[in-house]
Design a protein around this motif. Structure first.
Motif, short mmCIF file in Angstrom:
data_model
loop_
_atom_site.label_atom_id
_atom_site.label_comp_id
_atom_site.label_asym_id
_atom_site.label_seq_id
_atom_site.Cartn_x
_atom_site.Cartn_y
_atom_site.Cartn_z
N THR A 107 0.85 -1.19 0.00
CA THR A 107 0.00 0.00 0.00
C THR A 107 0.89 1.25 0.00
O THR A 107 2.08 1.17 0.28
N LYS A 108 0.27 2.37 -0.31
CA LYS A 108 1.05 3.60 -0.43
C LYS A 108 0.39 4.73 0.33
O LYS A 108 -0.80 4.71 0.61
N PHE A 111 -2.99 5.09 2.41
CA PHE A 111 -3.37 3.72 2.72
C PHE A 111 -2.37 3.09 3.67
O PHE A 111 -2.74 2.37 4.58
N LYS B 277 -6.00 -6.22 -2.10
CA LYS B 277 -6.05 -5.11 -3.06
C LYS B 277 -5.50 -3.84 -2.41
O LYS B 277 -6.20 -3.13 -1.71
N THR B 279 -4.88 -0.87 -3.14
CA THR B 279 -5.43 0.48 -3.30
C THR B 279 -6.89 0.52 -2.87
O THR B 279 -7.60 1.47 -3.16
N ALA B 283 -11.21 0.99 -6.18
CA ALA B 283 -10.33 2.14 -6.38
C ALA B 283 -10.56 2.68 -7.77
O ALA B 283 -10.75 1.93 -8.72
N GLU B 286 -5.66 3.68 -11.59
CA GLU B 286 -4.34 3.66 -10.96
C GLU B 286 -3.89 5.08 -10.72
O GLU B 286 -4.00 5.93 -11.58
N ARG B 287 -3.44 5.32 -9.51
CA ARG B 287 -3.00 6.69 -9.22
C ARG B 287 -1.55 6.89 -9.60
O ARG B 287 -0.72 6.07 -9.32
#
Lengths: 331, 287
Positions: A107-108, A111, B277, B279, B283, B286-287
């Motif tokens: 996660t980034k 998150f 998942k 994100t 979601a 894609e960021r």
């Protein structure tokens, strides 16, 4: 020959740190300083991950607690030798850190922060509820002090102070070596732009994972030292309150700087000890302080000091230049 | 069977509260991309303001709730204006830390003003009602109905009014919204106002069946984060559905699994979701 140089300053600080037990005849100050050194080690761990690699972890109080409980359980319930238990506690924290890191680092940004906040909370809940292992809210009592190595014993406040000081110095040296190596540069590259880092061929996942495990190692080590120093631990050491305290030490000192964690921890621990009457309400001051610092001095006191130094140097340089310019015109 | 229906009803009650809190959180996230950790503190403050209006000034429950909505809403506006606006161009780390600072302050503040004790809030709807073998207090019914009313009103506001559509526009594309002449600062303040108001409504509704204390926002905010990750960060329908899902799984988990560990369900759910998942579910690209 200048006397006030960085090297001399560091030597003076070291001499002060080593002679402190002789200067301060009061055990209370010694106790306070030892405790803040222990917190500082944990803050260095958070700094490596959040400051240099750019991942805000809110689970480190949990890893601190894992380190503390591992040492406590290994010495009290398994009756292991202290030094073996210390190594064991670090290994246990690292293994758990590795497993959590493998998943958490997928996660980034937000998150990751939320994920680690929840992981921290789960660790706290498990420690609190698993009474069979951790004694729950009653806490773990009777953790032995550090065992002796040959003729050196660690019964007195001064000897424990030296022990923790040595660990802290080791941590700082390790941090210094990491940050000034290619590995450290890699972490900073990941912080600045993960996509760019990947483009130039950095294996981001591998590097993030080593940073994460190293940072949990520092947190676990601090926790283990804490357990043997205080000799009693309860589930509260894994609570979000502790996490936010650590974060505040880091932010005030300066996130992403080498001296920040130590400066921030020492300053805030001493400050809050002197504002004892505020103990319950200290967040009335520290909460807004945290917010103001992140708005106006995002790199904390250490960052502000660098900025000031740089400005002064720039000013000097421009003055020298103006001087030369004038002379050239005269000539 | 009776237990099941009773638990489903309880799940609906808790879920309503979660949905309202998560709605406020998701609105702010959708527009400003700030995970507002201080939202739980706003929730807590809302409960305290309603309580003190009722006990100190003897104000009627609904009027007290109204005062609380306005007060917390204004606090939200202040936070946007004096904290988050200054951090708009800062790295994402900074918003989070600023929000944590606010959270710590508001909690200490509540403890300073009202003390650390637990308070009960007496609502005028404490009567016990029995319908078809279901036993519940009127307050629980009120929570469910009020939450639905608030959600419908919010939906109408966002979809049918001009001001509401500026919020939607900004959440879709900030630059685009500003290009067509939407005042971004105003919309951000308005969003914080609504978000604070929703937190105040949620806590005023939930306090009579729970307790009012400085830490009452902790678990709620963590669960609200789980919900908006479940429903997609910034998604409004996602927050509502996610709130009810969590409400049901908790009340059923408390009965059929373990009452001690019911709070952990949300976090396990989150850990599993993010593991599969990273994100979040649903979601947006894609960021």
């Amino acid at each position: 020959m200048r006397i006030v140089t960085k090297r001399n300053g560091l030597i003076a600080l070291l001499i002060l740190a080593f002679s402190f037990p002789y200067i301060a005849q009061n055990d209370y100050y010694l106790h306070m300083l030892t405790l803040s050194f222990i917190w500082a080690i944990a803050v260095y761990g958070i700094n490596l991950l959040s400051g240099y690699t750019g991942y805000l972890s809110l689970a480190h109080a949990g890893f601190f607690a894992i380190g503390a409980y591992s040492l406590g359980l290994l010495t009290v319930k398994a009756e292991m030798n202290f030094w073996l238990a210390l190594a064991g506690a670090c290994v246990i924290t690292c293994v758990i850190g590795l497993l959590i890191g493998l998943i958490a680092l997928r996660t980034k940004e937000h998150f990751f922060a939320i994920y680690t906040l929840c992981v921290g909370y789960i660790i706290y809940l498990v420690i609190d509820k698993w009474e069979g292992l951790t004694e729950g809210v009653r806490g773990l009592i009777g953790i032995p002090a550090p065992g002796s190595i040959g003729p050196i014993t660690f019964d007195t406040a001064a000897s424990q102070y030296y022990l923790v000081l040595l660990f802290l110095l080791a941590v700082i040296v390790i941090m210094y070596r990491i940050i000034h190596s290619l590995t450290g540069r890699t972490y900073i590259a990941i912080r600045n732009s993960e996509d760019l880092a990947r483009t130039i061929g950095i294996s981001t996942m591998k590097n993030k994972l080593t940073a994460f495990v190293l940072s949990t190692f520092f947190a676990g080590l601090a926790g283990a030292l804490y357990a043997s120093f205080i000799r009693f631990i309860g589930p509260d050491i894994g609570s979000t309150a502790i996490m936010f305290d650590l974060l505040m030490y880091l932010l005030v000192g300066g996130i992403g700087t080498l001296s920040g964690p130590l400066v921030g921890t020492l300053l805030l621990v001493i400050l809050s000890q002197n504002l004892q009457f505020l103990q319950k309400y200290r967040m009335l001051i520290f909460g807004p302080l945290l917010t103001l610092i992140i708005i106006f001095y995002p790199r904390g006191l250490a960052g502000a000091a660098f900025e000031w130094q740089r400005k002064r140097r720039d000013k000097k340089l421009s003055m020298v230049r103006a001087d030369m310019h004038m002379k050239a015109e005269e000539g | 069977m009776d237990i099941l229906i009773q638990q489903l009803f309880n799940g609906l009650t808790i879920g309503s509260v979660y949905s309202l809190v998560a709605l406020g959180l998701t609105l702010v996230y959708g527009i400003l991309h700030i995970p507002n950790f201080a939202h739980g503190a706003l929730y807590m403050l809302g409960g305290y303001i309603t309580l003190s209006m009722m006990t100190l000034y003897g104000v009627n429950y609904w009027l007290a709730m109204f005062v609380s909505i306005i007060a917390v809403g204004l606090l939200g506006v202040l936070l946007e204006r004096f904290v988050f606006r200054l951090l708009r161009d800062a790295p994402p780390l900074h918003d989070k830390i600023a929000a944590i600072g606010i959270l710590l302050f508001l909690e200490a503040f509540a403890q300073f003003v009202w003390g650390a004790d637990f308070h009960t809030m007496n609502s005028p709807y404490g009567q016990v009602v029995q319908v078809m073998g279901l036993t519940f207090t009127l307050q629980r019914l009120l929570i469910i109905v009020a939450a639905i009313v608030v959600m419908v009103l919010l939906y109408l506001f966002l979809k049918k009014t001009y001001t509401g559509s500026t919020i939607i526009a900004m959440s879709q594309n900030r630059e685009g919204a500003s290009l067509v002449g939407i005042n971004i600062n105003k919309v951000a303040m308005l969003t914080f106002m609504i978000s604070g108001g929703l937190a105040a409504i949620a806590s005023s509704l939930a306090s009579p069946i729970n307790l009012v204390f400085p830490g009452m926002g902790h678990l709620v905010i963590l669960k609200a984060f789980v919900i908006i990750i479940l429903g997609g960060m910034g998604s409004i329908p996602g927050a509502i559905v996610g709130g009810y899902i969590l409400g049901f799984s908790e009340s059923l988990g408390a009965t059929y699994v373990s009452n001690d560990y019911k709070d952990i369900i949300a976090f396990i759910l989150l850990v599993v979701i993010l593991t599969v998942k990273p994100t979040g579910l649903f979601a947006k690209g894609e960021r």
